[in-house]
Design a protein around this motif. Structure first.
Motif, mmCIF file in Angstrom:
data_model
loop_
_atom_site.group_PDB
_atom_site.id
_atom_site.type_symbol
_atom_site.label_atom_id
_atom_site.label_comp_id
_atom_site.label_asym_id
_atom_site.label_seq_id
_atom_site.Cartn_x
_atom_site.Cartn_y
_atom_site.Cartn_z
ATOM 1 N N GLN A 76 0.843 -1.199 0.000
ATOM 2 C CA GLN A 76 0.000 0.000 0.000
ATOM 3 C C GLN A 76 0.877 1.247 0.000
ATOM 4 O O GLN A 76 1.720 1.423 0.890
ATOM 5 N N ASN A 77 0.683 2.080 -1.013
ATOM 6 C CA ASN A 77 1.420 3.340 -1.084
ATOM 7 C C ASN A 77 1.021 4.211 0.104
ATOM 8 O O ASN A 77 -0.164 4.502 0.289
ATOM 9 N N GLU A 113 1.231 7.272 0.663
ATOM 10 C CA GLU A 113 0.685 8.591 0.326
ATOM 11 C C GLU A 113 -0.668 8.489 -0.372
ATOM 12 O O GLU A 113 -1.646 9.085 0.073
ATOM 13 N N SER A 114 -0.750 7.719 -1.437
ATOM 14 C CA SER A 114 -2.006 7.610 -2.175
ATOM 15 C C SER A 114 -2.960 6.603 -1.549
ATOM 16 O O SER A 114 -4.160 6.631 -1.843
ATOM 17 N N ARG A 115 -2.439 5.686 -0.725
ATOM 18 C CA ARG A 115 -3.203 4.614 -0.081
ATOM 19 C C ARG A 115 -3.661 3.553 -1.065
ATOM 20 O O ARG A 115 -4.435 2.670 -0.707
ATOM 21 N N ARG A 116 -3.215 3.625 -2.309
ATOM 22 C CA ARG A 116 -3.580 2.610 -3.295
ATOM 23 C C ARG A 116 -2.824 1.320 -2.998
ATOM 24 O O ARG A 116 -1.646 1.335 -2.652
ATOM 25 N N THR A 140 2.585 -1.423 5.556
ATOM 26 C CA THR A 140 2.197 -1.225 4.158
ATOM 27 C C THR A 140 2.057 -2.543 3.410
ATOM 28 O O THR A 140 1.835 -2.545 2.207
ATOM 29 N N LYS A 172 -11.591 7.440 -4.277
ATOM 30 C CA LYS A 172 -10.276 6.807 -4.300
ATOM 31 C C LYS A 172 -10.190 5.689 -5.338
ATOM 32 O O LYS A 172 -9.120 5.426 -5.886
ATOM 33 N N ASN A 173 -11.315 5.029 -5.591
ATOM 34 C CA ASN A 173 -11.311 3.928 -6.545
ATOM 35 C C ASN A 173 -12.712 3.765 -7.126
ATOM 36 O O ASN A 173 -13.599 3.235 -6.458
#
Length: 254
Positions: free
Chosen positions: A28-29, A31-34, A126, A177-178
């Protein structure tokens, strides 16, 4: 090329024993949480195997894990790698059996089963893992997964839930976010989301026809939010489709 990783020194209980299977390792990034898949973790009869996915090279911000510095190495070990071993609770802890009950696992569950069910998540981390859903020769498929984001729905408060209760999986195209996100809904009330890595699989099952998703296990508010609700999905995949397969899931070492 293969490399023998050092095992966990002294405790044979860390060995996964009879358990076998494949887990997707996701990152999981911060910063972006992707969340993106970056590797595969396999366990066969007598060894563990770690391999990076080729598309991991293109994941923004991702760099090889310190324990696995080379993209192209086929890492193998008789014991669970140190990156994943701390994500398993020791059977010597007094709360071990209570933890297995939270995961709806039998008292004799192996470390591999524990890792697959829990996702290997820890606070501020992460890294997550996901089991590849099972598919039968006739295309029938089943998958159990923990509902994500429970803490962000209704301040973490859940409606009455019991084992076997059916829930809805509702696409949420307006999710900021998605846009591919799928909410888990009970009587019109969202309680969380399907994990991102399962979205393509869930879409395939829904496209194939009938799908049934029920509560497998529910924990009280004393449990961490990511362990509150375990669901079981049953359905089928058509045209020989297999989850987490294809060019997006190719590894460097084959």
């Amino acid at each position: 090329m293969t490399e023998q990783a050092p095992g966990l020194a002294s405790d044979p209980s860390w060995d996964a024993g009879r358990s076998q299977g494949r887990l997707v390792v996701a990152w999981q990034n911060p910063e972006s949480r992707r969340i993106a898949p970056v590797a595969l973790l396999d366990h066969g009869h007598d060894e563990y195997r770690f391999r990076y996915l080729r598309p991991a090279l293109l994941v923004p911000g991702f760099r090889p894990f310190l324990n696995f510095p080379d993209w192209r190495t086929d890492y193998r070990s008789e014991r669970l790698f140190p990156l994943f071993a701390p994500r398993i609770m020791s059977p010597r802890r007094p709360d071990f059996q209570a933890f297995l009950r939270q995961l709806d696992l039998a008292p004799g569950a192996t470390p591999w089963e524990q890792l697959a069910r829990s996702g290997g998540r820890s606070s501020g981390d992460t890294i997550q893992v996901f089991p590849v859903p099972a598919v039968g020769a006739d295309g029938s498929t089943t998958c159990m997964f923990l509902v994500h984001g429970v803490r962000y729905c209704n301040e973490g408060r859940l409606p009455p839930l019991v084992r076997g209760r059916e829930v809805e999986l509702v696409p949420e195209p307006t999710n900021p976010k998605n846009p591919l996100a799928v909410q888990v809904v009970v009587d019109g009330t969202p309680i969380g989301w399907v994990p991102d890595l399962l979205l393509d699989y869930v879409r395939g099952v829904r496209e194939a026809g009938s799908v049934r998703t029920v509560v497998q296990h529910v924990n009280g508010p004393e449990a961490p939010p990511h362990l509150r609700v375990l669901l079981r999905l049953e359905g089928s995949l058509s045209n020989g489709r297999r989850p987490m397969a294809g060019s997006d899931w190719e590894t460097f070492s084959g």
